[in-house]
Scaffold this active site. Structure first.
Site, PDB file in Angstrom:
ATOM      1  CD  GLU A  29       9.758   3.669 -12.452  1.00 37.71           C
ATOM      2  OE1 GLU A  29      10.459   3.544 -11.426  1.00 37.71           O
ATOM      3  OE2 GLU A  29       8.994   4.627 -12.639  1.00 37.71           O
ATOM      4  CG  ASP A  89      -4.045   2.142  -2.719  1.00 34.74           C
ATOM      5  OD1 ASP A  89      -4.656   1.148  -2.269  1.00 34.74           O
ATOM      6  OD2 ASP A  89      -2.958   2.528  -2.260  1.00 34.74           O
ATOM      7  CG  ASP A 125      -4.658   0.749   3.027  1.00 33.09           C
ATOM      8  OD1 ASP A 125      -5.089   0.283   4.102  1.00 33.09           O
ATOM      9  OD2 ASP A 125      -3.500   0.593   2.639  1.00 33.09           O
TER      10      ASP A 125
END
Length: 431
Positions: free
Chosen positions: A46, A111, A113
């Site tokens: 995807e 991830d 951040d």
């Protein structure tokens, strides 16, 4: 300054040029098809595109590199996200029987951040970053890369700058891509040390014996803490920040070492590094007399420097993550791979913007190859010529070294694909 200064209003004009002449489609396809070891691996992947005016298009899928190129050059997405490899082609998910369309595999991703560190940085907040707090990303990469390689045995880790305020890690080993949700959660929990939300003051609690992984992480943190926390963030520089540090020392220990005495010592000693040494000395004395382990100075260092993971990103197989070489619409910076051999020198502010690389295409270079003879040869095979021209194009820009780093990562990974293909071939011969 030249037009390389990024203006978000110019993004619609720059993206078509970027996708037509600079985006490394060949390497990108090579990465996500994983050597063709598994049939339909790329076909069932995807992709998600965010278009102008925040139009969000999910469940995109492509059968070939050429098909992907054409669609991206047609849609010119502001942002590209990569999702899972599904049981069926994502673009046909509406035609599949309900319940049978399942996310099967995806890279194990992380991830990190900068906004999650706002309680331990005073230089910036929210989406802002600077060289002082970027040290936190360097620490995170050092700790997580070592653990994923040495503690879990993964080999193919792609570290990528997000384009604004953080970093992503793509663990591309076949064993990582096949992990279940439970296994991904277990890896993420193993690597998570900071516990509690904004209301939690003390987020790190160590117990005896200290786990070997935490000890290894501490060796990294100890290298950076004096410069990052004591000097750059000046955590002993004013009354409020001193109180914040002391709030991480357990009350019974503060009572024993006498809070007033410690604050008086601070009054007599103004240098931040010496104030930190006072806390370390008190901790050392307490550890000698304590019946159970007291590690509050280690807990302080970890709270200020240890990686802060978004566990939800890591544990979900169908979670989307921003693609390498996507452009950040607000900063214009390209999401580029990070070369770990040059990690200390990595500067997010030096990462090329789309404005810069598009401008560099128009700059003549000394000794640049290409004349009439090249043009004649290119006409012989237009497809090869277009590919050669594209390779020449990115090599003329600041993007070149990042594509080269990506190529090196793929070369290393392709050696494992060859082994997989040989084994697959041998198995087929058994019949």
């Amino acid at each position: 300054m030249p037009s390389s200064e990024y203006d978000s209003a110019c993004l619609p004009d720059l993206l078509p040029l970027y996708y037509r002449r600079l985006f490394p489609f060949s390497q990108y396809y090579r990465w996500l098809s994983y050597g063709g070891v598994q049939k339909n691996y790329f076909l069932n992947r995807e992709f998600s595109f965010t278009l102008k005016d925040d139009i969000y298009v999910r469940y995109q899928s492509f059968s070939t590199q050429n098909e992907l190129e054409k669609e991206m050059q047609k849609m010119n997405p502001y942002k590209i996200d990569i999702g899972a490899v599904y049981s069926h082609r994502p673009s046909q998910h509406n035609t599949v029987k309900s319940g049978s369309f399942q996310a099967l595999e995806k890279e194990l991703v992380f991830d990190i951040d900068m906004t999650d560190y706002d309680d331990v940085r005073s230089c910036c907040s929210a989406a802002d970053i600077c060289p002082k707090c970027w040290t936190l990303m360097t620490i995170a990469i050092r700790i997580l890369d070592r653990a994923l390689r040495e503690d879990f045995g993964f080999q193919h880790l792609l570290w990528v700058y997000s384009g604004r305020r953080g970093v992503h890690c793509w663990v591309c080993d076949e064993s990582a891509r096949k992990l279940s949700v439970a296994a991904r959660s277990a890896v993420a929990e193993y690597l998570s040390l900071i516990k509690g939300g904004e209301e939690t003051i003390k987020k790190v609690m160590l117990t005896d014996p200290i786990h070997p992984f935490i000890r290894e992480s501490l060796t990294v943190v100890e290298q950076y803490f004096p410069r990052y926390a004591v000097q750059d963030q000046d955590i002993f520089g004013c009354k409020e920040s001193v109180e914040k540090v002391l709030s991480l020392v357990p009350e019974d220990i503060l009572f024993t070492i006498c809070r007033k005495e410690l604050l008086q010592d601070f009054q007599n000693e103004r240098k931040p590094e010496n104030r930190w040494k006072l806390i370390q000395d008190h901790a050392a004395r307490k550890q000698i007399t304590a019946k159970k382990g007291q590690h509050f100075e280690k807990e302080i260092m970890l709270q200020y420097c240890y990686p802060r993971l978004d566990v939800n990103v890591s544990k979900g197989v169908n979670h989307l993550l921003k693609s390498p070489f996507s452009v950040h619409p607000k900063t214009g910076r390209i999401s580029v791979p990070i070369d770990l051999e040059e990690l200390e020198q990595f500067d997010p502010f030096a990462v090329p913007t789309i404005s810069l690389v598009c401008e560099e295409l128009d700059r003549p270079r000394k000794g640049e190859e290409g004349g009439k003879s090249d043009d004649i040869k290119e006409k012989e095979n237009e497809k090869d010529a277009a590919e050669r021209r594209k390779i020449r194009d990115y090599k003329r820009t600041s993007l070149a070294k990042y594509v080269k780093s990506f190529d090196q990562f793929l070369d290393h990974m392709s050696r494992s694909w060859k082994g997989d293909l040989l084994r697959k071939s041998d198995l087929q011969k058994d019949f």
